[in-house]
Structures are given as structure tokens and as C-alpha cells.
Design an enzyme around this catalytic site. Structure first.
Site, PDB file in Angstrom:
ATOM      1  N   ASP A  59       0.798  -1.235   0.000  1.00 44.30           N
ATOM      2  CA  ASP A  59       0.000   0.000   0.000  1.00 44.30           C
ATOM      3  C   ASP A  59       0.831   1.286   0.000  1.00 44.30           C
ATOM      4  O   ASP A  59       0.314   2.350  -0.359  1.00 44.30           O
ATOM      5  CB  ASP A  59      -0.918   0.017   1.236  1.00 44.30           C
ATOM      6  CG  ASP A  59      -2.219  -0.739   0.987  1.00 44.30           C
ATOM      7  OD1 ASP A  59      -2.420  -1.243  -0.132  1.00 44.30           O
ATOM      8  OD2 ASP A  59      -3.034  -0.834   1.927  1.00 44.30           O
TER       9      ASP A  59
ATOM     10  N   GLY B  29      -1.241  -0.960  -9.208  1.00 42.62           N
ATOM     11  CA  GLY B  29      -0.097  -0.047  -9.276  1.00 42.62           C
ATOM     12  C   GLY B  29       0.872  -0.215  -8.125  1.00 42.62           C
ATOM     13  O   GLY B  29       1.560   0.731  -7.745  1.00 42.62           O
ATOM     14  N   LYS B  30       0.941  -1.412  -7.547  1.00 41.66           N
ATOM     15  CA  LYS B  30       1.768  -1.605  -6.366  1.00 41.66           C
ATOM     16  C   LYS B  30       3.078  -2.333  -6.645  1.00 41.66           C
ATOM     17  O   LYS B  30       4.097  -2.045  -6.044  1.00 41.66           O
ATOM     18  CB  LYS B  30       0.964  -2.380  -5.306  1.00 41.66           C
ATOM     19  CG  LYS B  30      -0.228  -1.589  -4.764  1.00 41.66           C
ATOM     20  CD  LYS B  30      -1.143  -2.435  -3.883  1.00 41.66           C
ATOM     21  CE  LYS B  30      -2.315  -1.597  -3.351  1.00 41.66           C
ATOM     22  NZ  LYS B  30      -3.279  -2.414  -2.584  1.00 41.66           N
ATOM     23  N   VAL B  31       3.029  -3.300  -7.530  1.00 45.86           N
ATOM     24  CA  VAL B  31       4.214  -4.113  -7.797  1.00 45.86           C
ATOM     25  C   VAL B  31       4.415  -4.204  -9.306  1.00 45.86           C
ATOM     26  O   VAL B  31       3.478  -4.479 -10.058  1.00 45.86           O
ATOM     27  CB  VAL B  31       4.049  -5.539  -7.210  1.00 45.86           C
ATOM     28  CG1 VAL B  31       5.239  -6.418  -7.582  1.00 45.86           C
ATOM     29  CG2 VAL B  31       3.875  -5.486  -5.702  1.00 45.86           C
TER      30      VAL B  31
ATOM     31  N   HIS C 245       6.911  -1.075  -6.430  1.00 41.98           N
ATOM     32  CA  HIS C 245       8.014  -1.908  -5.958  1.00 41.98           C
ATOM     33  C   HIS C 245       8.630  -2.590  -7.180  1.00 41.98           C
ATOM     34  O   HIS C 245       7.941  -3.263  -7.937  1.00 41.98           O
ATOM     35  CB  HIS C 245       7.527  -2.936  -4.946  1.00 41.98           C
ATOM     36  CG  HIS C 245       7.022  -2.325  -3.672  1.00 41.98           C
ATOM     37  ND1 HIS C 245       7.814  -1.549  -2.849  1.00 41.98           N
ATOM     38  CD2 HIS C 245       5.816  -2.369  -3.072  1.00 41.98           C
ATOM     39  CE1 HIS C 245       7.111  -1.140  -1.804  1.00 41.98           C
ATOM     40  NE2 HIS C 245       5.889  -1.612  -1.922  1.00 41.98           N
TER      41      HIS C 245
END
Lengths: 339, 339, 339, 339
Positions: B252, B295-297, B267
Site C-alpha cells: 500500500d 499499481g503496487k508491484v 516496488h
């Protein structure tokens, strides 16, 4: 991503060599930990006990896509170093995978999110992240037919048929790294209780369709022969990779001996590497404790390891290999029982 | 089986030392195999890429009973050799397990089929096959209370509180093998986003019950601080053992940065060792591919390994340790950001 | 497949209504079967026992993506018909999912093999086979900020903050089908022990970044309040959907009471619907039998059901609803304890 | 707990009756939810499509301990209402469980944490939470021997042998609720590709040990016959409960037809209820998408449901039963093909 056969079938699966790394330090550390690492350590020790026990016949059970995943050499080393005396396997491992590679073919590194429709058009088969050339598999199917065509009609155990496959590889094989071949040479029996459920089935159906007098595969004979081996063995130990029919089949031999009027002991040692669990009541994940209610497995030296076999199987065998207890064992040549 | 405390709490869990075995040959073999062995090999390479990337902050996420299972030294070595820069963990691992051992207590080898009613009468707690002395845990709870009592009232992040725990161990600890202590010394931040959900909760509830002006643990502050670290880092990589709150929390931060108006990258690297899978829609087993929709990893260098962590985590870290890429890294001392 | 937002966000998730089908005949059949069907039948009976027991406070634990999966109305009916007295949940279920829908937004039927990079470009988030509009989620995040901005600075339990969220929905909500709203009206407490690990975290970090004097979320206060409810209750029963922090948190209240010098009984009844198992030693799959060694759960009336919750949860609640034992229960209005 | 046979074998397993509850409202609700509930709803619709498709032969694959778990009547109703045309099963379901009950014996509700050593002494076998009287099983084994002794020596398919078992039950059975019996009467073929891996194996080994000229079970003949059914069918649909040999065997018939020079289409419809997953590369959990790379299953109408079968199988069949599409179907009497 370009979908052509040459690009997709480029990187061969390579078989891990358990002699090239020594898992003893890892396992000794796992011994005082918890959860599956400790279970794996105990399974390693129990396997080593089987090898130390002069009276113990060691049966290897195989299920899952093990050879296509790079575990062929592990099994081959077990055969060659007298670390097992009998193999009971799913058909695919023996025919579609080991024998297939003995014919000179290979498995290939693929990927999970492939376009399976495109693969089919190219005649590429997928097993999770691994690719196989279907055209080569068809040659394998047909080789089975050729072998069957050359045999005297009658009912054979899968063991007898696989012996013929070993003989074929000995003459015409293109890759000596095959445990079917090695087992043939050492008179080590290989059973596939559901033999037709594999590439062998294709070849044999073709054979039976063409010939009125033909070879048939009698799974009762398999069970009878394996029970005889159980009876001849003072003690037995079982190393199970995956579950399925091989697990059940081997466990059942204790009861079969009893039904034939022979008082055979339960399997004294048993280890299983599996991801299945007992909660759905299916056999693959059923505990050895449960098996002891059926009189099949003794509770003293049994261990389930709930972890995936491509990681745990090489570690298990490397441990036992480097412990060296197998050095005092001889090949039991159980095939000779049936000649 | 005799149920007395002395007999049951005899064999200590020993922590595996990843420096004493070299998993590089194993992993290099796994690389050309299939299924989870190949996934583990890729996860190892990705972790090594994180360590080679000068711009990359490495975040370790921890969930499950890892320290009680003998994995404390693995984490300790990661801290001491600059193989990670931040820890985000479940509370139990940090408080009930690592800090607990820092106070001089131990975990013990137990067994699964224990009589839990008898254990309760003896004040022995069970985690699967591991035993803990509940009386010692109560001392641990109370030590948290003592620490809280000594602090200036106000809202703290869990990181700030864990820093005080490290300071306490530095003065009064009885076992230097603690990553809470090591992280304190190296100014490496440890976050427990659900801090009260642990032995710390007991001590802190006791503290708050006694004192009107008291310490509180503000999980928003945790999130704010971790997001600041994310923002300060050019790139980030995540090594996740298990799933749960730490996984979600770290994922998050990318979105949190965005909400604060900072354009932080996803990430760049992510690996997870887990037995969970995606089929029930829960976060623990959700794929990194799915996380990329949020859109996190980033999808380029991510790998899930579906296998149990007591086996895979030491192998992963031993690989990276012996590769040596950490030698060029310095400690980032992120705690200093907040002073 | 066309990747545009309108096409992808077309088919809304619809929430199952447990009043519209009666699972009693199914469950009564399951009762004399085996494996998970029998376990589910026993869990149903135990839940009904909780509702019949006049002394019993019923706590519902929620983890996993339950509301996005169409289970909101199940929880809502439990609140409205006094079938539960307390909720302990992961943050996402309460904030990102129930409150989010209360603001007038929806979840959408998606599919598993989506192109996640394309989804990200469209600001569509994926949970397994379900899609969410990230732009709407941002409005939800910001609403949390607005609520926090309007509150008096200080340390709040998540329960207190969620109460404010209910109040907000009561005034400005656009969809009355929200259990946050219903719980607010019935003074039923909702706890999120890891509150920041959700959409709430985004809004609150934003709030804290802007304001020096701000709201903080004190998870210790959560634990203290929940322990007080445990202490006030003569008996307690727990219905757990998934595991994670809510499971541990609720189990821990028994020990917390003890530490505060109150001799509270173990949870008398406990059922859990989960796919996790005990073999990796993690809390989510740990058995209630294990929990009884810790003095947390009594072994007499506990049942784990190892099956996925979107199937089993509606069946469980439909059974209890149609049994009607809830009709004799009153709302306990535990929020009033803290005013 | 008193361990005597009478106490332990008291509560019979009762078979669920899918006609007595209507799962259509449940499934219609599941349709707009997510995760496995939605997957189950889609599987139901696909099964109903099979029944509506006049050209479609429906094959039921069975693996796991389904009859001992109370699912016998589900299968029986499928046979009696023309909801399936062929059964492919593990041996235990057919012989040790259905035929066993046809002889007048029963399965019993047991419990998981039994003392298996004591059970063994009492000759009680355990399957997870279910008990069986081993002495009764031995009678079942011997009945197989009696049947084999009465047959003309030669190689039989398992289908032919199971037909004889049906005939035996018709004359001497003590419980008419047997799908082996019902299938016999309707000329519906039942195949067990690993027939010896069951109670049948015991009886047949005994038979072969006593008689030089004897019955053998030719699994190639099974494969040949099933392939002929595939070839005679314009379209095929498969309903799989569990995985294992039956799944592989049925999938393989498409390729077998091809090898015999017949251009048979892929299985047009396929659903599987299983707890296995694809991550270990084994066949049981392999996806239908993967199977389509092999040319075995079409991707248009396939659905895996990852949930335990004692819960999902009755729901699936109740849905299709109450939809009523089976009313327009006739029995295909495929056994007549081979006379």
C-alpha cells in the site's frame, strides 16, 4: 512473444544431480526447527534407517510430473546405488517421461501463462511451466506399439512390459540416462498399476486395435507380483513422492498378503512428500496414522512432509546418498523372482 | 507420555545458521527444473538483484510463527549483513518470539498430537509442534508494560516502541541473539502494523488500564513513516515470508505516496514465500500480477514461491549470503530519518 | 477483449440474500455425511447453540475480500437480526468494501486472466475475478480524510472511528445497505485491529500529514475495549470467516482479561470457515484444539470447516436465520459501554 | 471413550438426496458473486448445457472416498435420471464402497482423532472421520473372488467385470441402493482404469493365486472401449469429482481417437470439483486450459471449482436435477456397443 516451435522449445530441462551438493548440514539444522523443515529432517532419518536395516526392502512410489520437472537423475541414482529395490509409479513418469527421454527426446522450460490454443496449433503440450513436443510424444506412443507388436500375445504385468521397454532402450535407446534402462539392467522391478493411463495406453490401444491376438496388461498380475515381493521381504519401507494409485497399491500389499494366508508385517518405515492433506478424505493426503488402522503402516517410523517434491525430493535423496548407508546394500534383483 | 513441565520443555528449538551451508549449488540446479524449485531459484536471483541494485531499499515482510520455528538467526543475519533495510512484521514474531528470546527464554520442540487440556493445566502453549512456557510469556508481557510505564505518554508508532524494546534488550537482555536488538543498534526500523495483536497488546492494555496518561500505538503513524521511507528510496524491493497484514501494508505504501502527491515507482522487485494461493480471493495468496493492477508491484521482477517457509527461507537467504552482493551495501539507518 | 472502463465495469456484484433460500434441509443431510459437509453441519449447530444461549455474546470475525465477493448482505442481516453482537474485521472489508458501497459505489464481476497492466492504465483494481474502480476508491480514501479532519484531535480506537463512519453514512450515504451503517444504528461495535492497513490508512495518513494536531488510531485501545466486552459477557462464542489478525485478536481477549485480573472463561463456542490449515504453523489455520492449550478456546463446542467462505458462509447463516433462535435475542448495544 | 466395535459402529452414514432440496436459488445467487461460489455457479450452468445438448455424451469421473462420505445416492440419481452416460471411477468407490453397500454393509460416522492402534485391533478401518468394518470388507473381497471364479477365464475390461458385479447384486444383493446395480440395469458402462487398486484387487489376486486359468483385468481394453464410446459420441462433456487416474484417462481418449485415425473433437464441456491446484504440476489440479494445449479439452465451456466435493457435488447435481433438462434425455445404453 513469438509463438514458433523453435523458440518455445529451446531451453531443456536439466536433471538435478544429488551427488553434487550435500544436504546433510541443511537437514541437521532442520532437525531442531519446526513445521515442515523438522518433518523433512525426520523423513530423511527414517529413509536412512531403511537403508541401514539389512532386512528392509525399499519401495519407491512415484506420482506427479517428476521426470519432466528435472528429477530423473535422482531416481536414476537411487536405482544405481541400491537405494531402492522396487519402483511403483504412475504411467506417465515411466513411459511419457523417462522412456521418452531414453528415446533421445527432452522436456523444455516453458511458462505458466502461455496461450494454450497457440501451443495446441504448434503441437506443444504444457505441464504447468514445462513444454513437450507432441510430435515426439507420438513417436514414443508408437514405440510402445512396436514393442507390443514384437511380443508374444498374452496377459502381462506392467512390470513385464516395462522390462521389455528397458530391453528396447538397451538396444536402441539414444540417451543412457534412463531409470527404466538402469532398472532393467539391475533386475529391479517397476510397476505401473494404472499402466494404460499414460502414453503406453495409446500405443497399446493401437496394438490391440490392429491385432486380434494381442498383448494385454493385467493389473491383477501386478498386484500379485508386488505382494509376492512383500512376502519375500522380511521388512519393508516405503518412500512416497506424491500420492495417488502407487501409494494405495503399495499400502494394500500388506492386506493382500494376509488374504493369501501369509502373516506379513505392516510396512515398518514410511515417508511421503506431498502437498495433499487429509481434510477431503482422499487417499493421497491420508495420514500414515490412518493407514495403521487398516493394518498397512506401522506408526513407529512414519513421517509425512507437506511440501512440494521438486524442492524436497532432491534434498531427501542427497542426504541419504551422502550418509552412505546404501554402500552396504546389494541389489535385490527382484525381477529374478518371476523368471 | 509423562505430562510434566520439565519433561515437555526439554529440547530447545535451535536456530538455523545460513552461513554454515551454501545453497548456491542447489539453487543453480533448481534453475533448470520446474514447478516450485524453479520458482525458488528465480526468487533467489531476484533477491540477489535487489542487493546488487545500489538504488534499492530492501523491505522484509514477516508473517507466521517464524522465530519459534528456528528462523531467528536467518533474520538476524539479514540485519547484520545489510541484506535488508526495513522489517515489517506481525507482532508475535517481534514481541512474543524474538524479544522473548532476547529476555533469555526459549522455544521447545513439542509434538502435534499433544493433549492440549493437559498442556493448558501446565501452562504450556502449543504452536503446531512447538511448545512455549506461558509463565515466561507472562514475564515478556509484563516487560512490555514496564517499558511503556517508563515512556513519556503520547502516540507512538510501533517502530518507535520497538526501538525502546531494543534499547531495553541492550541494557537488560540476556541473549544477544535478537534481531530487535541488532536492528536497534543499526538504526534499522521494524514496523508491526498490528502491534497490539501480540504479547505487546497484553502489556500495553495493562499499562493503559493503570494509567490515564499513557502510551498509545498509532498505526497511522506507522503507515506514514513507512511511506516516507518508500518516498526516500529511489527503488524498493520486497521479500515476503507469508502474507497477511505486512504484505498488504508494504504494497500500500506506493499508493500512499501517490495520495501524498509524490510520484513513487511501484516496488521494482518482489518475492513471496507462501503456501496460500489466489483461489479464495484473500490478500495473502493474491498474485503480484494482481498487485500490478493496483499499481503496487511491477511485473518484471516478481516471483511467488508456493512452498513452506521453514524450508525455503533459509535456502533463499543462504543463496544471497554466499553470493555476497550484500558486501557492497551499507546500512541505511532509516530510523535516523525520524529523529 | 476490449479494454475500456465502461465495458469492464458493467456487471455489478450482487449480494446474496440468506433469507431467500433455506439451507436447513441441506445442512440436515450434511449432518450424517463425512468430511467438510459434516464439519459444516456441526458448525451450523454450534452457531445455533450460541444464539440459543442467553448468556452468550457472539463475535463475528471477518478476513478476506468478503464484501467485494457478494457477502455484504449476509453480514448486514446478521447485524439487523441480532445474530451477532460484535464485529472484528480486517480493515479492507469495513472501509474499502462496505463503507465504499455505502458511498454509492460498487464492485464488478471481472475475470482472472486479465491483462493487469492494461487494468492499471485504466485505474481498475483487480481482486482475483472482481474489478474495482480505483478512482472511486480514491474518493473513499478522501472521505476518510474528511471525517478525520472533522474530529477532535486525539487517540481513538478503530471502533470509535468506525462509529463516525456510520454517522457519516447516516447523513450522506447513498446506499443504505451497509453494515457499518446498520451497526452504527444498533450501537454494535466494529473493531479493525489493523485499521490503517486499508483504505482508511490512506485517508488518515493524508490527514496526519496535513495536521499537526490530529486523530490517531490506538490499537491498544481497541484491545482494551474488546477485552472489556469479553469481561462483561458471561459467555462468548466466535464465528470466524478466514483467519488473520481478527482471529488472533479475539482469541487473545481471554488472556488479556486474565492479565487484568479478571477470571473470564475461555470462548465457549467457536467455528471457523477457512481454507488454511495447520501444517505451516501459522495462526490462520491453527486449530481450536491448539488454542485450548493457550486457554483461549474451549474444546467442547468448536469446529473448523475447511472450505471456501463464499460457498459456506451464506449456507451457515441461512441455516441459523431459518432456525430462528435469534428471535429471542436483543441487541446488546455494546457501544453504550464506552460512552 | 470406550473402544468396542458395537459402540464405534453405531451411527450409519446416510446418503444425501438431491431431490429433497432445490439448490437453484442458491446457485442463482452465487452467479453474481465471486471466487468459488461464482465458479460453482458457472460449473452448474455448464453441466446443464451438457444435459441440454442432444449430441452430448456425459461422462462422470469419480475419485476420492465419495460413497463412504454419503454421496452414493447422488450418483445413483444421476444414473437413474439419465444425467450421465458413462462412469469412470477409482476402484474403491465402485468396489469397496458402492458394491460393498449393495451387499448390505454400511459405513459409519467416526472421528478424526481416533486411536488407530485400537481401531486396528478391533478390525475397524478409518477414512478421516468415517469407520468401516474390516471383517465386512473381507466378505466383499471374497465376493469378488466368487464372481471371478464363476467367470470364463480370459482378459476382461474392468467394465465387463463390473457388469458381472451388477448382475451379482441383481441376484444376491441386499441393498437395492447401488449405482453398480442401477448401471447394470441401464446398460451404463462403469470403468475403473486402476481396478486392482481396490478391494477388487484382493479378491482377484486370491482368484489368480488359486487358478492357473483365470480372469485377468486388461486396462488396455478399458481404454479401447472408452475411446470407442468417445468416437461414437458426437460431443462429450465431462463432470469430474476429484482428479487422479479417471481425469487423465478420460482426457486421453481424445488423443487415443486421433491415434486410431479418427478425428474426434475435444471434450466440449468440462467441469471439475477439486481441492487440488496446479502449483505442483500434478495432473489432479492441472487446469483445463492446460489440457487444451494437449488438444483434450475445449476452452469455451470449462470450469474448475476449487472446493471440497461433499459440499459442492450435491449442490451441483441438485441444481441440474431441478432444472430438469435431463427429462429429454434417454439412456444411451453404451454397454450394448460391446456385445
Amino acid at each position: 512473444m513469438k509463438y514458433d516451435k523453435k523458440t518455445l522449445l529451446k531451453r531443456k530441462i536439466k536433471h538435478i544431480d544429488i551427488k553434487k551438493f550435500n544436504s546433510i548440514p541443511l537437514i541437521e539444522s532442520f532437525n531442531d526447527m519446526a513445521f515442515q523443515s523438522r518433518n523433512l529432517a525426520r523423513a530423511c532419518r527414517i529413509y536412512d534407517m531403511m537403508l541401514k536395516d539389512r532386512d528392509c526392502t525399499v519401495i519407491l512410489c512415484l506420482a506427479g510430473s517428476l521426470v519432466s520437472a528435472g528429477l530423473k537423475k535422482v531416481i536414476l541414482d537411487m536405482v544405481n546405488h541400491n537405494m531402492i529395490d522396487v519402483i511403483v509409479s504412475s504411467g506417465a513418469i515411466v513411459v511419457d517421461q523417462d522412456f521418452f527421454e531414453g528415446l533421445g527426446f527432452n522436456h523444455y522450460r516453458g511458462f505458466v501463462n502461455a496461450d494454450d490454443n497457440k501451443l495446441r496449433e504448434l503441437m506443444i503440450d504444457r505441464i504447468y511451466d514445462t513444454f513437450i513436443d507432441e510430435e515426439e510424444l507420438r513417436i514414443c506412443d508408437n514405440t510402445i506399439k512396436i514393442i507390443a507388436d514384437s511380443m508374444k500375445p498374452g496377459a502381462y504385468s506392467s512390470r513385464e512390459f516395462i522390462y521389455e521397454m528397458g530391453k528396447y532402450l538397451d538396444k536402441k535407446g539414444k540417451n543412457p540416462e534412463s531409470f527404466v534402462l538402469a532398472a532393467y539392467k539391475k533386475e529391479l522391478p517397476i510397476f505401473c498399476p494404472a499402466f494404460s493411463d499414460s502414453s503406453a495406453g495409446f500405443g497399446l490401444v493401437h496394438h490391440q486395435t490392429e491385432k486380434k491376438d494381442h498383448v494385454s496388461i493385467d493389473s491383477v498380475k501386478d498386484f500379485k507380483e508386488l505382494t509376492e515381493i512383500k512376502i519375500k521381504s522380511k521388512e519393508t519401507g516405503v518412500v512416497m513422492i506424491g500420492g495417488g494409485v502407487p501409494k494405495n497399491f503399495v499400502q494394500d500389499t500388506v492386506v493382500a498378503a494376509d488374504i493369501l494366508g501369509v502373516d506379513a508385517p505392516m510396512h515398518k518405515y514410511a515417508v511421503q512428500l506431498t502437498v495433499a492433506d487429509e481434510r477431503d478424505g482422499a487417499l493421497s493426503g491420508s495420514t500414515f496414522k490412518e493407514a495403521s488402522s487398516w493394518g498397512k503402516v506401522d506408526q513407529s517410523y512414519e513421517q509425512m512432509v507437506f511440501s512440494e517434491a521438486t524442492i524436497t525430493f532432491p534434498i531427501l535423496v542427497s542426504y541419504a546418498y551422502h550418509k552412505g548407508s546404501w554402500k552396504q546394500r546389494k541389489d535385490k534383483r527382484f525381477n529374478c523372482l518371476f523368471q
